[in-house]
Structures are given as C-alpha cells and as structure tokens.
Design an enzyme around this catalytic site. Sequence first.
Site, short mmCIF file in Angstrom:
data_model
loop_
_atom_site.label_atom_id
_atom_site.label_comp_id
_atom_site.label_asym_id
_atom_site.label_seq_id
_atom_site.Cartn_x
_atom_site.Cartn_y
_atom_site.Cartn_z
N LYS A 38 -7.81 -11.36 7.14
CA LYS A 38 -7.43 -10.56 8.30
C LYS A 38 -8.47 -9.46 8.57
CE LYS A 38 -3.98 -7.39 7.47
NZ LYS A 38 -4.33 -6.14 8.08
N CYS A 92 -5.43 -9.27 3.06
CA CYS A 92 -6.53 -8.34 3.33
C CYS A 92 -7.80 -9.05 3.79
CB CYS A 92 -6.81 -7.49 2.10
SG CYS A 92 -5.39 -6.54 1.60
N THR A 107 -5.64 -0.06 6.89
CA THR A 107 -7.00 -0.49 7.23
C THR A 107 -7.10 -0.67 8.75
OG1 THR A 107 -7.23 -1.56 5.10
CG2 THR A 107 -8.73 -2.29 6.84
N ASP A 119 10.81 3.95 5.67
CA ASP A 119 10.55 2.62 6.22
C ASP A 119 11.73 2.27 7.11
OD1 ASP A 119 8.64 0.08 4.90
OD2 ASP A 119 10.25 -0.40 6.29
N VAL A 154 0.83 -1.21 0.00
CA VAL A 154 0.00 0.00 0.00
C VAL A 154 0.87 1.26 0.00
CG1 VAL A 154 -1.68 1.32 1.38
CG2 VAL A 154 -1.96 -1.15 1.09
C1 UGA Z 1 -8.71 -6.85 -1.86
C2 UGA Z 1 -9.82 -5.93 -2.41
O1 UGA Z 1 -10.31 -6.41 -3.66
C3 UGA Z 1 -9.32 -4.49 -2.58
O2 UGA Z 1 -10.41 -3.66 -2.97
C4 UGA Z 1 -8.77 -4.02 -1.23
O3 UGA Z 1 -8.28 -2.69 -1.33
C5 UGA Z 1 -7.66 -4.94 -0.79
O4 UGA Z 1 -8.18 -6.28 -0.66
C6 UGA Z 1 -7.14 -4.45 0.55
O5 UGA Z 1 -7.91 -4.37 1.50
O6 UGA Z 1 -5.97 -4.02 0.60
P1 UGA Z 1 -6.69 -8.20 -3.01
O7 UGA Z 1 -6.47 -8.83 -1.68
O8 UGA Z 1 -5.52 -7.67 -3.76
O9 UGA Z 1 -7.69 -6.93 -2.87
O10 UGA Z 1 -7.34 -9.30 -3.92
P2 UGA Z 1 -8.72 -9.62 -4.65
O11 UGA Z 1 -8.52 -9.51 -6.10
O12 UGA Z 1 -9.84 -8.89 -4.06
O13 UGA Z 1 -8.87 -11.19 -4.31
C7 UGA Z 1 -8.91 -11.64 -2.96
C8 UGA Z 1 -9.07 -13.13 -2.91
O14 UGA Z 1 -10.37 -13.55 -3.32
C9 UGA Z 1 -8.10 -13.93 -3.79
O15 UGA Z 1 -7.62 -15.03 -3.05
C10 UGA Z 1 -8.96 -14.40 -4.96
O16 UGA Z 1 -8.50 -15.59 -5.55
C11 UGA Z 1 -10.28 -14.63 -4.24
N1 UGA Z 1 -11.45 -14.57 -5.14
C12 UGA Z 1 -11.79 -13.40 -5.77
C13 UGA Z 1 -12.26 -15.70 -5.31
O17 UGA Z 1 -11.99 -16.78 -4.72
N2 UGA Z 1 -13.36 -15.62 -6.10
C14 UGA Z 1 -13.71 -14.48 -6.74
O18 UGA Z 1 -14.74 -14.48 -7.45
C15 UGA Z 1 -12.91 -13.34 -6.57
#
Ligand code: UGA
Length: 440
Positions: free
Chosen positions: A265, A262, A121, A30, A11
């Site tokens: 947690k 994210c 967060t 950092d 981030v």
């Molecule tokens: C997530 C959120 O999408 C962001 O908006 C947020 O800012 C971020 O967390 C955070 O709080 O910092 P991220 O963790 O990078 O982002 O990943 P995502 O693309 O959201 O995927 C999260 C998980 O869900 C992955 O393991 C992915 O494989 C899984 N997923 C996603 C599924 O199992 N099915 C889906 O349909 C979509």
Amino acid sequence: MDIAVIGTGHVGLVTSLTLASLGHSVAATDTDHEKIEALGRGVPPFHEPELPELLQQHLASGSVRFTTEASEALRDAEVAFICVGTPPEADGSANIAAVESTALDVARFARPGTVIVEKSTVPAGTADRLKHALERDDPGAHFEVVSNPEFLREGTAIRDSLEPERILIGADSERGFQTMREVYRPLVERRIKLVETDIHTAELAKHACNAFLSLKISFANGLARVCELAGADVVRVAEVMGADGRIGRDFLDAGIGYGGYCFPKDLAAFERFCASIGYDFPLLKDVADLNEQAAECAVAKAGVALRGIEGKRVAVLGLSYKPGTDDVRFSPALEVARRLLSLEAEVIGHDPLANANAKTELPQLHVVDDPYEAVRGADCLVVCTGWDDYRRLDLDRIRSLMASPVVVDGRNLFDPDRMRSAGVSYYPTGRRPAVAEAAG
Ligand code: UGA
C-alpha cells in the site's frame, strides 16, 4: 503528559502502550465499540508478542484508558496522536480523509495549542493540508501539527517502539520540536537517535524507507529468477552481498514476495504521490511488478512439477503475510492460494495463527489445524510463510503422507540436501531443485 491517541489499530495500540511505558497518561479512542470494550478488559484485538502483558500492566496502573468518546479522550490532551488508517484508493493513492477528519475532531474537542501528531503514514504535504483544514474550520484557533512516522514491525512492534533505531520528528516550530522531545525524553536520555527535520522531509522519509525495503526484497526476487536460470544459489549470493556493509544482509531473502498492510500500500501511495508532483519514478513500478511475479512464480513451479494444476490437491503451509503475526492483509500466501484455486486445484491451507483470518479473507480455502493434516494425500506442498515451526516438520512423515512428495519452497526454509535424502522432489526459490529419482 496527558496524551490522546486516536485509532487503536496496530500502530495506535502499540503507540498508546509505548507512551504509557514512557510515563505518560494516555487516553486512547476508537469508534469500534467492541474493540474498545475488549481493550478495557485487557484483551488485544490482534496477535502481537508482549502486548497483552503491557496492556494489562498499564490498565492496572491506570496509565492507559480506552473510550469510544473522542471528546472525552481529547479534553485534557496536551498532545494528540493520529493513528487512523490511510486505505488505498482504486489508483493506489492514500486516502487521508480519516486523518483529516480526526485532526478536525482534535480542534473541536481539545484545548487550542494542543500538538497534533501525524503518526499514520501519509504522503508528503498532508500536514499542510491538515493545517489549512484547521484554519478553515476555525480561523482564530492555533494547533501545532508535527509528523512522527512509525517504524514498527508486526511481531516485534513493542520492542521496535521501546528500543527504536531512531525517532523521526518533522516540525516547523521550536514548540513542536520541544513538545516531542518531552514526549520521548526517556528514550532520548538513553541516547536513542532523534532525527529532526522539516515536516515534508519526515513524511517523505517514511515512504522512502518502506519503498527502499520493498526494493531490496524485489531485487532479491529478481536475482532468484536469474540464479534459477544460471544454476546459481540466491541464498549464497545474498550472503556475499550482505557481507558488504554498504549493502547489508537484511531484506535480501528471496521468496514469494512481501505483503502486509504497509509495503504494498505504501509503495503504491508513494508512486502515486511522485506522479502527482510530476516525477514518474519507474523503479517503484518495477518493484511492485517483481513482487507480483514472485507469487506467480511459485505457482508456475508447482504447475511444471505436477504437469498441470487442475484437479490436483495442493497443501499451502503458511497463510499470514510473514511469520509471527495472524495478519493476512495483502498476504502473498493468500495470493498463491487464490491463484491455485483459480487454476482449479483443491487447496488445503494451514497456519499456526492465521487460519481464521485467512478463511474470512478467502472463504473457498479449506483450512486445517495441523500441518500434517494439510499435506495428507496432497500432490504438492507449497511453503508460503517462513514459520519456524515448519522448519522442524518431520520430513519422513510428510513424504509418507503425501500422494506425491513434491515441495515448492517459497521461503527457502529447507536444506536442499536434506530434502534430497528424504526422497522429496524439492523446488526452492533461486536455488537448484533437488528432484527425487522416483518422482522424476
Ligand atoms: C514494515 C517495516 O519493516 C516497518 O519498518 C514499518 O514501520 C512498517 O512496515 C509500517 O510501515 O508500518 P511489517 O509490514 O510489519 O513492517 O513487516 P516486515 O517485517 O518489514 O516484512 C514485510 C514483508 O516483507 C513480509 O511479507 C515479509 O515476509 C517480506 N520480506 C521481508 C521478504 O519477503 N524478504 C525479506 O528479506 C524480508
């Protein structure tokens, strides 16, 4: 504007480069000397598309610099972004100690009046705690505290930051709002939606977004179980649901569950936060339980197909928590590998980017650089991360390399008919299996 960013994790680094792209002069700090030294040479500490180019561009123009001295980064700062970690406590609640001590650093080293931006967060009420801590530390000095949660995804973090769907600002003074409007002026001029709320609402909205997205995934995973029992197809069900604009198709892909630093947690922290203020939010616990079951279910399928896991050789394709990243934190793929190892399988993993990180996290895992090498002599292949590369695998070659052609698809990457004609016994998620005759 002169801006300091404290913390250069995913981030913090993306925020630094975004702010530099918006025309600000950014000093990022950092405590990790090695990381700061590498960043100064233009070497990012993790994989993120577009980030290396942006880093080199802003280093060259002098609009971003890196230092281990917080005092140096903060000396001229008009705005200070706190981007430090909020690791989970044993009960799942967020540990905000680093956020608090960073805010006190700002007060110590920056000019009074500097606007402190909570980017990390945090549970609702954290800004109030920061304000009290600042007041206790130096009753005379005034520091504005605002909340500006991030909505960036690993793998598309630069695009998410430079072309956000919305920017959220929580503040309790016009000065706080004015400063943040100025920070994001180039985006606001491009008509990016700026949502302004009180601080508690902004803090809580961030947790609500991540909890709701987790809920959509867990709903899809629960549906997958129902579809398997009913002989229906969860991919088509998601298509039908997604065609309804009120529901939306995104985040309805069933699989082995969500991971990363994210969702798991933040969901736990949000659940603890709700309980701490007197509301036991039962749905949140169910979402987390369904997520655990999703990984468990892929292992159970392999167990049934192989008539027992012990002593079997299992290839795990995909180790990162999602495609497009080398991040394995809370990766469901590693959870699957861990469970297989605990059942005494021999597990061979492959990932296009995350092999080294996976090996550090799970040293018992044997990793190889080539997916075909991973499946050589395997009794079963479990697909755990939806990398596009895997879609293009030569199925005939896979079948001929495996000891028995059993594929458990934890991401529904393959077309069941194609698998059937390739002579593979195929166990997708929430869809009908296609069992090859010979394998029975
Ligand atoms: C997530 C959120 O999408 C962001 O908006 C947020 O800012 C971020 O967390 C955070 O709080 O910092 P991220 O963790 O990078 O982002 O990943 P995502 O693309 O959201 O995927 C999260 C998980 O869900 C992955 O393991 C992915 O494989 C899984 N997923 C996603 C599924 O199992 N099915 C889906 O349909 C979509």
